[in-house]
Motif scaffolding. Structure first.
Motif, PDB file in Angstrom:
ATOM      1  N   ARG A  56       0.848  -1.192   0.000  1.00 15.86           N
ATOM      2  CA  ARG A  56       0.000   0.000   0.000  1.00 15.86           C
ATOM      3  C   ARG A  56       0.885   1.244   0.000  1.00 15.86           C
ATOM      4  O   ARG A  56       1.870   1.310   0.727  1.00 15.86           O
ATOM      5  CB  ARG A  56      -0.883   0.046   1.251  1.00 15.86           C
ATOM      6  CG  ARG A  56      -2.121  -0.809   1.150  1.00 15.86           C
ATOM      7  CD  ARG A  56      -1.808  -2.292   1.331  1.00 15.86           C
ATOM      8  NE  ARG A  56      -3.024  -3.075   1.271  1.00 15.86           N
ATOM      9  CZ  ARG A  56      -3.449  -3.706   0.178  1.00 15.86           C
ATOM     10  NH1 ARG A  56      -2.763  -3.660  -0.933  1.00 15.86           N
ATOM     11  NH2 ARG A  56      -4.567  -4.390   0.184  1.00 15.86           N
ATOM     12  N   LEU A  57       0.482   2.233  -0.798  1.00 23.07           N
ATOM     13  CA  LEU A  57       1.221   3.488  -0.860  1.00 23.07           C
ATOM     14  C   LEU A  57       0.453   4.642  -0.237  1.00 23.07           C
ATOM     15  O   LEU A  57       1.033   5.531   0.363  1.00 23.07           O
ATOM     16  CB  LEU A  57       1.549   3.848  -2.315  1.00 23.07           C
ATOM     17  CG  LEU A  57       2.343   2.829  -3.123  1.00 23.07           C
ATOM     18  CD1 LEU A  57       2.540   3.323  -4.538  1.00 23.07           C
ATOM     19  CD2 LEU A  57       3.666   2.523  -2.457  1.00 23.07           C
ATOM     20  N   ASN A  58      -0.886   4.638  -0.416  1.00 19.81           N
ATOM     21  CA  ASN A  58      -1.677   5.763   0.055  1.00 19.81           C
ATOM     22  C   ASN A  58      -3.120   5.324   0.260  1.00 19.81           C
ATOM     23  O   ASN A  58      -3.651   4.567  -0.553  1.00 19.81           O
ATOM     24  CB  ASN A  58      -1.614   6.911  -0.964  1.00 19.81           C
ATOM     25  CG  ASN A  58      -2.354   8.129  -0.491  1.00 19.81           C
ATOM     26  OD1 ASN A  58      -3.540   8.270  -0.747  1.00 19.81           O
ATOM     27  ND2 ASN A  58      -1.660   9.004   0.199  1.00 19.81           N
ATOM     28  N   LEU A  59      -3.731   5.819   1.316  1.00 18.94           N
ATOM     29  CA  LEU A  59      -5.138   5.574   1.594  1.00 18.94           C
ATOM     30  C   LEU A  59      -5.779   6.893   1.993  1.00 18.94           C
ATOM     31  O   LEU A  59      -5.253   7.593   2.870  1.00 18.94           O
ATOM     32  CB  LEU A  59      -5.297   4.557   2.732  1.00 18.94           C
ATOM     33  CG  LEU A  59      -6.713   4.333   3.242  1.00 18.94           C
ATOM     34  CD1 LEU A  59      -7.573   3.641   2.195  1.00 18.94           C
ATOM     35  CD2 LEU A  59      -6.695   3.535   4.547  1.00 18.94           C
ATOM     36  N   THR A  60      -6.877   7.240   1.339  1.00 26.12           N
ATOM     37  CA  THR A  60      -7.659   8.406   1.752  1.00 26.12           C
ATOM     38  C   THR A  60      -9.085   7.940   1.998  1.00 26.12           C
ATOM     39  O   THR A  60      -9.622   7.132   1.240  1.00 26.12           O
ATOM     40  CB  THR A  60      -7.671   9.525   0.686  1.00 26.12           C
ATOM     41  OG1 THR A  60      -8.296   9.036  -0.497  1.00 26.12           O
ATOM     42  CG2 THR A  60      -6.263   9.988   0.359  1.00 26.12           C
ATOM     43  N   VAL A  61      -9.680   8.434   3.071  1.00 27.54           N
ATOM     44  CA  VAL A  61     -11.052   8.065   3.406  1.00 27.54           C
ATOM     45  C   VAL A  61     -11.797   9.309   3.869  1.00 27.54           C
ATOM     46  O   VAL A  61     -11.312  10.033   4.734  1.00 27.54           O
ATOM     47  CB  VAL A  61     -11.111   7.004   4.528  1.00 27.54           C
ATOM     48  CG1 VAL A  61     -12.565   6.594   4.779  1.00 27.54           C
ATOM     49  CG2 VAL A  61     -10.264   5.796   4.206  1.00 27.54           C
TER      50      VAL A  61
END
Length: 136
Positions: A56-61
């Motif tokens: 995983r590189l990036n998570l936005t929620v």
């Protein structure tokens, strides 16, 4: 060329995934997304090959509403962009048709021999970019 791969899955919120008020803990959104991602990879036939090579590189929620213990939510996960070595999913998590969270998850293809990202294998790239909707 077909449309990008996508899937809709359903999952019940477990007690262990809630806060003291019985609402989902913020980290639970990633579990719902990973459940959908696992199902997508299984349907595409790449699960065994892919999971140990996709960090995983990036998570936005964006959290738009609560999910409570024992409620069932549908997670829609769709490939939004495939780059040279990265991929971005867009997702929504909904309860009874009402979106309670939305966001993106960016992953990459990792070459364990070099310890670096690498271009997507062509077979996997083709599946992500053209396999269309998969059964959940």
């Amino acid at each position: 060329m077909g449309e990008p791969a996508s899937i809709v899955t359903s999952r019940r919120l477990e007690w262990s995934e809630t806060d003291p008020m019985g609402r989902w803990h913020y980290a639970t959104a990633l579990r719902f997304v990973e459940h959908a991602e696992t199902s997508l990879h299984e349907r595409l036939g790449v699960a065994q090959q892919a999971f140990n090579q996709m960090p995983r590189l990036n998570l936005t929620v964006d959290f738009l509403g609560p999910l409570h213990y024992a409620e069932v939510a549908q997670t829609t996960l769709a490939v939004e962009h495939v780059g040279r070595s990265s991929l971005r999913y867009a997702f929504t998590i909904a309860r009874s048709g009402v979106v309670v969270a939305r966001g993106t998850l960016t992953i990459a293809w990792f070459d364990p021999a070099t310890g670096r990202t690498a271009p997507w294998p062509e077979q996997i790239r083709e599946l992500f970019t053209a396999a269309g909707p998969q059964g959940g």
